[in-house]
Scaffold this motif. Structure first.
Motif, PDB file in Angstrom:
ATOM      1  N   ILE A  59       0.856  -1.192   0.000  1.00 37.93           N
ATOM      2  CA  ILE A  59       0.000   0.000   0.000  1.00 37.93           C
ATOM      3  C   ILE A  59       0.884   1.231   0.000  1.00 37.93           C
ATOM      4  N   THR A  60       0.481   2.223  -0.767  1.00 40.28           N
ATOM      5  CA  THR A  60       1.163   3.514  -0.757  1.00 40.28           C
ATOM      6  C   THR A  60       0.130   4.596  -0.468  1.00 40.28           C
ATOM      7  N   CYS A  61       0.552   5.580   0.306  1.00 41.38           N
ATOM      8  CA  CYS A  61      -0.301   6.728   0.631  1.00 41.38           C
ATOM      9  C   CYS A  61       0.472   7.986   0.253  1.00 41.38           C
ATOM     10  N   PRO A  62      -0.171   8.931  -0.412  1.00 46.39           N
ATOM     11  CA  PRO A  62       0.543  10.106  -0.906  1.00 46.39           C
ATOM     12  C   PRO A  62       0.782  11.203   0.129  1.00 46.39           C
ATOM     13  N   ASP A  63      -0.028  11.214   1.189  1.00 45.76           N
ATOM     14  CA  ASP A  63       0.011  12.359   2.099  1.00 45.76           C
ATOM     15  C   ASP A  63       0.006  11.943   3.557  1.00 45.76           C
ATOM     16  N   GLY A  70     -12.893  14.765   9.662  1.00 44.58           N
ATOM     17  CA  GLY A  70     -13.339  14.918   8.280  1.00 44.58           C
ATOM     18  C   GLY A  70     -12.218  14.891   7.260  1.00 44.58           C
ATOM     19  N   ASN A  71     -10.959  15.078   7.692  1.00 46.34           N
ATOM     20  CA  ASN A  71      -9.850  15.008   6.745  1.00 46.34           C
ATOM     21  C   ASN A  71      -9.808  13.638   6.092  1.00 46.34           C
ATOM     22  N   THR A  72      -9.462  13.624   4.812  1.00 46.20           N
ATOM     23  CA  THR A  72      -9.400  12.370   4.074  1.00 46.20           C
ATOM     24  C   THR A  72      -8.107  12.280   3.290  1.00 46.20           C
ATOM     25  N   THR A  73      -7.757  11.062   2.950  1.00 46.97           N
ATOM     26  CA  THR A  73      -6.678  10.806   2.005  1.00 46.97           C
ATOM     27  C   THR A  73      -7.036   9.524   1.287  1.00 46.97           C
ATOM     28  N   LYS A  90     -10.572   8.277   6.336  1.00 44.60           N
ATOM     29  CA  LYS A  90     -11.238   9.484   6.833  1.00 44.60           C
ATOM     30  C   LYS A  90     -11.093   9.565   8.345  1.00 44.60           C
ATOM     31  N   VAL A  91     -10.633  10.730   8.819  1.00 42.87           N
ATOM     32  CA  VAL A  91     -10.503  10.966  10.259  1.00 42.87           C
ATOM     33  C   VAL A  91     -11.905  11.107  10.841  1.00 42.87           C
ATOM     34  N   THR A  92     -12.178  10.290  11.874  1.00 45.60           N
ATOM     35  CA  THR A  92     -13.504  10.309  12.499  1.00 45.60           C
ATOM     36  C   THR A  92     -13.525  11.090  13.808  1.00 45.60           C
ATOM     37  N   SER A  93     -12.397  11.117  14.501  1.00 47.46           N
ATOM     38  CA  SER A  93     -12.312  11.905  15.731  1.00 47.46           C
ATOM     39  C   SER A  93     -10.852  12.089  16.110  1.00 47.46           C
ATOM     40  N   VAL A  94     -10.620  13.085  16.966  1.00 49.16           N
ATOM     41  CA  VAL A  94      -9.273  13.368  17.465  1.00 49.16           C
ATOM     42  C   VAL A  94      -9.408  13.638  18.957  1.00 49.16           C
ATOM     43  N   ASP A  95      -8.566  12.987  19.748  1.00 54.24           N
ATOM     44  CA  ASP A  95      -8.567  13.184  21.195  1.00 54.24           C
ATOM     45  C   ASP A  95      -7.131  13.478  21.612  1.00 54.24           C
ATOM     46  N   GLY A  96      -6.786  14.769  21.706  1.00 56.41           N
ATOM     47  CA  GLY A  96      -5.398  15.141  21.984  1.00 56.41           C
ATOM     48  C   GLY A  96      -4.502  14.733  20.824  1.00 56.41           C
ATOM     49  N   ASP A  97      -3.568  13.830  21.093  1.00 53.71           N
ATOM     50  CA  ASP A  97      -2.659  13.333  20.055  1.00 53.71           C
ATOM     51  C   ASP A  97      -3.245  12.163  19.279  1.00 53.71           C
ATOM     52  N   GLN A  98      -4.328  11.616  19.740  1.00 59.76           N
ATOM     53  CA  GLN A  98      -4.877  10.395  19.151  1.00 59.76           C
ATOM     54  C   GLN A  98      -5.785  10.704  17.973  1.00 59.76           C
TER      55      GLN A  98
END
Length: 114
Positions: A59-63, A70-73, A90-98
């Motif tokens: 697998i390769t990811c560009p970013d 909501g951020n996607t790649t 797709k980012v579903t949630s962020v808790d501090g660094d997580q």
């Protein structure tokens, strides 16, 4: 012969797509919530392998995946014959660094270029 090989790859990718339609993951790195493209690709590969019981795919990811809801790649899963399957993250949630995210496979395979 090429059609047979493509059919086998399509079947394999379909199984992978079914196995990873929605699988959540979370990570914690430093003070800035982001996941490098390389680490994201490795994590997706390992998750797909554990979900399907198949060897880890390439697998390769560009970013970088930035931890903002909501951020996607879009990453690419590659078969040995050059066929590819898109994997949306797709980012579903962020808790501090997580950073928590879901990923799913696209519904169709892109055949290898001749």
């Amino acid at each position: 012969m090429g059609a047979i090989r493509l059919s086998a790859v399509t079947a394999t990718f379909s199984a992978i797509a079914t196995g990873i339609l929605l699988a959540g993951c979370s990570f914690s790195f430093g003070t800035t919530p982001e996941l490098s493209a390389e680490k994201l690709a490795t994590t997706l590969s390992e998750k797909i392998a554990s979900t399907t019981g198949q060897p880890a795919p390439e697998i390769t990811c560009p970013d970088v995946l930035v931890g903002k809801i909501g951020n996607t790649t879009k990453c690419k899963l590659a078969a040995g014959d050059g066929s590819t399957l898109g994997v949306s993250v797709k980012v579903t949630s962020v808790d501090g660094d997580q950073i928590n995210f879901d990923f799913k496979a696209d519904g169709s395979v892109t055949p290898a270029e001749d």
